[in-house]
Every structure is written in structure tokens, then in C-alpha cells.
Design a protein around this motif. Structure first.
Motif, short mmCIF file in Angstrom:
data_model
loop_
_atom_site.label_atom_id
_atom_site.label_comp_id
_atom_site.label_asym_id
_atom_site.label_seq_id
_atom_site.Cartn_x
_atom_site.Cartn_y
_atom_site.Cartn_z
N SER A 1 -8.62 6.11 -5.07
CA SER A 1 -9.71 6.02 -3.90
C SER A 1 -10.76 5.39 -4.89
CB SER A 1 -9.58 6.83 -3.31
OG SER A 1 -10.99 6.38 -2.25
N GLY A 2 -10.75 4.53 -4.46
CA GLY A 2 -12.19 3.15 -5.27
C GLY A 2 -11.32 2.70 -6.85
N ALA A 3 -10.43 2.62 -7.04
CA ALA A 3 -10.15 2.03 -8.66
C ALA A 3 -8.78 1.00 -8.12
CB ALA A 3 -9.95 2.46 -9.38
N GLU A 4 -8.99 0.39 -6.69
CA GLU A 4 -7.49 -0.39 -6.06
C GLU A 4 -7.25 -1.48 -7.32
OE1 GLU A 4 -10.11 0.99 -4.33
OE2 GLU A 4 -8.81 2.52 -3.31
N GLY A 5 -8.28 -1.72 -8.06
CA GLY A 5 -8.06 -3.34 -7.92
C GLY A 5 -7.06 -4.03 -9.15
N ALA A 6 -6.34 -3.07 -9.85
CA ALA A 6 -4.80 -3.50 -10.29
C ALA A 6 -3.85 -3.53 -9.12
CB ALA A 6 -4.41 -2.75 -11.26
N VAL A 7 -3.81 -3.05 -8.40
CA VAL A 7 -3.11 -3.17 -7.03
C VAL A 7 -3.39 -4.85 -6.31
CG1 VAL A 7 -2.17 -2.51 -4.90
CG2 VAL A 7 -2.89 -0.69 -6.28
N VAL A 8 -4.96 -5.15 -6.14
CA VAL A 8 -5.29 -6.12 -5.41
C VAL A 8 -5.01 -7.66 -6.18
CG1 VAL A 8 -6.94 -7.22 -4.82
CG2 VAL A 8 -7.30 -4.52 -4.10
N GLU A 9 -4.84 -6.94 -7.17
CA GLU A 9 -4.39 -8.47 -7.94
C GLU A 9 -3.14 -8.75 -8.13
OE1 GLU A 9 -5.51 -8.23 -12.50
OE2 GLU A 9 -7.46 -7.17 -12.35
N ARG A 10 -2.01 -7.09 -7.77
CA ARG A 10 -1.00 -7.81 -7.79
C ARG A 10 -0.51 -8.26 -6.58
NH1 ARG A 10 3.68 -8.82 -6.99
NH2 ARG A 10 5.58 -8.07 -8.00
#
Length: 64
Positions: free
Chosen positions: A20-29
Motif C-alpha cells: 500500500s502506497g507503493a503501487e507504482g510498478a503495478v501501475v506501470e505494468r
């Protein structure tokens, strides 16, 4: 996207570390996948959520 493609994408997303709060890699994918699928507009909003639009050919209500 076919059934196996959806399964592969889901498995890839589950494997990405995304506390939670560090979802950047998933959003990029996710945004990369939406672009590859040909979505008309793809972006990340101020909250870090992946947003995409497919423009329809006819007038009608917006689906969310």
C-alpha cells in the motif's frame, strides 16, 4: 486479449511487489498493457491510479 493472455497478465501483476502506497510498478505494468492493447488514451492520475479510455464509435453513456 484471450483467456491465456488474461491469466498471464494477472499472474504477472500478482508477482509485482506493491505494498500500500507503493503501487507504482503495478501501475506501470497496467498502463503498458493498456497501451499495447490499443486503448485510445492512457495516463496516471494525481492519485497514482491507471486511467484509460477507448473512444466509442457511437454516442452513448460512459462506462466506468
Amino acid at each position: 486479449m484471450n483467456t491465456q493472455g488474461l491469466i498471464d497478465l494477472t499472474q504477472a501483476l500478482v508477482r509485482i511487489q506493491s505494498p500500500s502506497g507503493a503501487e507504482g510498478a503495478v501501475v506501470e505494468r497496467i498502463t503498458a498493457e493498456m497501451r499495447a492493447l490499443g486503448f485510445d488514451d492512457v495516463w496516471v492520475d494525481a492519485n497514482g491510479s491507471a486511467i484509460a479510455v477507448i473512444h466509442g464509435a457511437a454516442a452513448g453513456p460512459t462506462l466506468l
